[in-house]
Design a protein around this motif. Structure first.
Motif, mmCIF file in Angstrom:
data_model
loop_
_atom_site.group_PDB
_atom_site.id
_atom_site.type_symbol
_atom_site.label_atom_id
_atom_site.label_comp_id
_atom_site.label_asym_id
_atom_site.label_seq_id
_atom_site.Cartn_x
_atom_site.Cartn_y
_atom_site.Cartn_z
ATOM 1 N N MET A 248 -5.540 -3.593 8.023
ATOM 2 C CA MET A 248 -5.264 -4.912 8.590
ATOM 3 C C MET A 248 -3.778 -5.099 8.815
ATOM 4 S SD MET A 248 -7.884 -6.870 9.292
ATOM 5 C CE MET A 248 -7.188 -8.520 9.276
ATOM 6 N N GLY A 249 -2.965 -4.553 7.903
ATOM 7 C CA GLY A 249 -1.520 -4.638 8.063
ATOM 8 C C GLY A 249 -1.047 -3.951 9.335
ATOM 9 N N ILE A 250 -1.589 -2.766 9.597
ATOM 10 C CA ILE A 250 -1.233 -2.039 10.821
ATOM 11 C C ILE A 250 -1.662 -2.838 12.051
ATOM 12 C CG2 ILE A 250 -1.746 0.028 12.186
ATOM 13 C CD1 ILE A 250 -1.974 1.561 9.532
ATOM 14 N N LEU A 251 -2.866 -3.403 11.989
ATOM 15 C CA LEU A 251 -3.367 -4.187 13.117
ATOM 16 C C LEU A 251 -2.536 -5.443 13.342
ATOM 17 C CD1 LEU A 251 -7.200 -3.836 12.492
ATOM 18 C CD2 LEU A 251 -5.882 -2.802 14.336
ATOM 19 N N PHE A 252 -2.110 -6.082 12.267
ATOM 20 C CA PHE A 252 -1.273 -7.271 12.418
ATOM 21 C C PHE A 252 0.064 -6.929 13.064
ATOM 22 C CE2 PHE A 252 -3.772 -9.923 9.316
ATOM 23 C CZ PHE A 252 -3.967 -10.971 10.196
ATOM 24 N N GLY A 253 0.645 -5.802 12.675
ATOM 25 C CA GLY A 253 1.880 -5.385 13.321
ATOM 26 C C GLY A 253 1.672 -5.179 14.810
ATOM 27 N N GLY A 254 0.556 -4.524 15.169
ATOM 28 C CA GLY A 254 0.250 -4.308 16.577
ATOM 29 C C GLY A 254 -0.015 -5.600 17.324
ATOM 30 N N VAL A 255 -0.723 -6.522 16.683
ATOM 31 C CA VAL A 255 -1.017 -7.822 17.295
ATOM 32 C C VAL A 255 0.272 -8.579 17.583
ATOM 33 C CG1 VAL A 255 -1.949 -10.115 16.773
ATOM 34 C CG2 VAL A 255 -3.364 -8.078 16.426
ATOM 35 N N ALA A 256 1.213 -8.548 16.652
ATOM 36 C CA ALA A 256 2.500 -9.214 16.861
ATOM 37 C C ALA A 256 3.206 -8.634 18.079
ATOM 38 C CB ALA A 256 3.371 -9.074 15.615
ATOM 39 N N GLY A 257 3.178 -7.311 18.208
ATOM 40 C CA GLY A 257 3.809 -6.673 19.361
ATOM 41 C C GLY A 257 3.142 -7.058 20.668
ATOM 42 N N ILE A 258 1.809 -7.103 20.669
ATOM 43 C CA ILE A 258 1.065 -7.482 21.872
ATOM 44 C C ILE A 258 1.420 -8.904 22.289
ATOM 45 C CG2 ILE A 258 -1.243 -8.056 22.724
ATOM 46 C CD1 ILE A 258 -2.287 -5.654 21.077
ATOM 47 N N HIS B 121 0.819 -1.219 0.000
ATOM 48 C CA HIS B 121 0.000 0.000 0.000
ATOM 49 C C HIS B 121 0.852 1.268 0.000
ATOM 50 C CE1 HIS B 121 -3.590 2.416 0.779
ATOM 51 N NE2 HIS B 121 -2.866 3.092 1.659
ATOM 52 N N TYR B 122 1.871 1.297 0.857
ATOM 53 C CA TYR B 122 2.667 2.522 1.023
ATOM 54 C C TYR B 122 3.951 2.524 0.202
ATOM 55 C CZ TYR B 122 -0.333 3.590 5.038
ATOM 56 O OH TYR B 122 -1.412 3.869 5.842
ATOM 57 N N GLY B 123 4.364 1.349 -0.264
ATOM 58 C CA GLY B 123 5.622 1.257 -0.991
ATOM 59 C C GLY B 123 6.808 1.197 -0.050
ATOM 60 N N GLU B 124 8.005 1.174 -0.656
ATOM 61 C CA GLU B 124 9.240 1.139 0.134
ATOM 62 C C GLU B 124 9.834 2.542 0.194
ATOM 63 O OE1 GLU B 124 11.987 -1.786 -1.248
ATOM 64 O OE2 GLU B 124 10.447 -3.285 -1.624
ATOM 65 N N PRO B 125 10.455 2.928 1.306
ATOM 66 C CA PRO B 125 10.618 2.163 2.557
ATOM 67 C C PRO B 125 9.517 2.441 3.581
ATOM 68 C CG PRO B 125 11.962 4.120 2.674
ATOM 69 C CD PRO B 125 11.244 4.184 1.332
ATOM 70 N N LEU B 126 8.534 3.294 3.223
ATOM 71 C CA LEU B 126 7.540 3.718 4.209
ATOM 72 C C LEU B 126 6.776 2.547 4.791
ATOM 73 C CD1 LEU B 126 6.121 5.995 5.692
ATOM 74 C CD2 LEU B 126 4.570 6.236 3.724
ATOM 75 N N GLY B 127 6.439 1.552 3.963
ATOM 76 C CA GLY B 127 5.700 0.402 4.455
ATOM 77 C C GLY B 127 6.430 -0.321 5.572
ATOM 78 N N TYR B 128 7.762 -0.443 5.440
ATOM 79 C CA TYR B 128 8.556 -1.100 6.488
ATOM 80 C C TYR B 128 8.526 -0.283 7.782
ATOM 81 C CZ TYR B 128 10.427 -3.988 2.699
ATOM 82 O OH TYR B 128 10.557 -4.859 1.648
ATOM 83 N N TRP B 129 8.604 1.026 7.647
ATOM 84 C CA TRP B 129 8.579 1.899 8.823
ATOM 85 C C TRP B 129 7.236 1.812 9.538
ATOM 86 C CZ3 TRP B 129 12.405 4.595 11.214
ATOM 87 C CH2 TRP B 129 13.617 4.723 10.530
ATOM 88 N N VAL B 130 6.155 1.818 8.757
ATOM 89 C CA VAL B 130 4.817 1.751 9.361
ATOM 90 C C VAL B 130 4.630 0.417 10.073
ATOM 91 C CG1 VAL B 130 2.343 1.742 8.901
ATOM 92 C CG2 VAL B 130 3.816 3.344 7.691
ATOM 93 N N ASN B 131 5.106 -0.657 9.477
ATOM 94 C CA ASN B 131 4.970 -1.977 10.090
ATOM 95 C C ASN B 131 5.752 -2.060 11.397
ATOM 96 O OD1 ASN B 131 4.045 -4.771 9.957
ATOM 97 N ND2 ASN B 131 6.199 -5.287 9.657
#
Length: 285
Positions: free
Chosen positions: A234-244, A66-76
């Motif tokens: 969903m990608g943002i939520l998955f990143g958060g779920v992994a952290g939790i 969605h955001y492309g590189e490298p922003l997508g990696y930073w957001v994740n």
């Protein structure tokens, strides 16, 4: 819509495993802590493996697309640490004595010990101070309910996105809820001598998981303005779920596993959980 009901059903079953904790406390061999040690270590292994190997990268793929590189990696990456920060803030707001993420002491596992005086005929246990014990149990139930909101979201979203993955995560969450159920049931049982009341309080504390999942899902749909959750959200939520899940594993499950077990019990459980999770992911491909 069937996917939503399936995910909600799994989340509810995982949450209600707190009731299993009270049953274990009342019926298990009272000097046997090894089951709890291996079970919590197993749950930690499942959560850590699936977080770092599967969930984190699912979020990353969606965000990079969605955001492309490298922003997508930073957001994740930001989502991952954001999830850890969220559960850490919740931990910080709950008094230590009622916090399910604190390592259990002897008083919290007293009912499992062979020399503990048990309540009889609906009366408090001999020598127990029923007022403080009752408050401890109720506050612990409230604290677990608060913690179960993000855990319910993790289970629900995983099952919604990929049912097979959600099933494994639900099993891991259920295992981790067993000692939490014990921490609610034991003080209430000792304060009242009422197994039914202790069981119901323990069971009810787990209902926050499906409630949290539904509330979060409706909020996401309202925020996104559609009937489905956008892939990047969903990608943002998955990143958060992994952290939790990583936070819960390192802050609660592994210390609890060490507290209940002896020798390498917690390590065996951890390795077993990782192996089962790895095999499950391979079979799902």
């Amino acid at each position: 819509m069937n996917e939503v009901w399936f995910a909600l059903g799994l989340t509810t079953l995982a949450g209600l495993a707190t009731g299993i904790g009270s049953i274990v406390a009342f019926t298990a061999k009272r000097t046997n802590y090894r089951f709890l040690s291996i079970a919590t270590g197993f749950s930690a292994g499942v959560m850590l493996y699936v977080s770092f190997v599967e969930i984190f990268f699912k979020g990353q793929d969606a965000l990079v697309a969605h955001y492309g590189e490298p922003l997508g990696y930073w957001v994740n990456t930001g989502s991952f640490f954001g999830g850890m920060l969220l559960i850490g803030l919740i931990d910080n707001l709950i008094p230590q004595e009622a916090n399910p993420h604190e390592v259990p002491d002897v008083s919290e596992t007293l009912v499992l010990r062979e020399d503990a005086p048990l309540p009889e005929n609906g009366s408090p246990a001999p020598g127990s101070r029923n007022g403080p014990l009752m408050r401890m149990g109720l506050f612990t139930a409230l604290a677990i309910g608060i913690h179960n909101f993000p855990e319910g979201l993790a289970t629900f979203l995983s099952a919604l996105q990929e049912p097979g993955l959600g099933l494994v995560i639900a099993a891991a969450i259920a295992l981790h809820n067993i000692p939490e159920g014990i921490s609610v049931a034991v003080p209430i049982y000792y304060a009242t001598g009422d197994r039914k009341k202790a069981f119901l309080c323990s069971l009810t504390s787990g209902l926050a998981e499906p409630v949290g999942a539904v509330a979060a899902y409706l909020g996401i749909l309202l925020f996104s303005g559609g009937t489905t959750v956008p892939a990047h959200f969903m990608g943002i939520l998955f990143g958060g779920v992994a952290g939790i899940m990583v936070y819960i594993s390192l802050d609660e499950l592994l210390p609890t596993s060490r507290a209940y077990g002896k020798g390498h019990d917690s390590l065996f459980g951890l390795a077993g959980g990782m192996a089962v999770m790895a095999l499950s992911l391979l079979l799902m491909r």
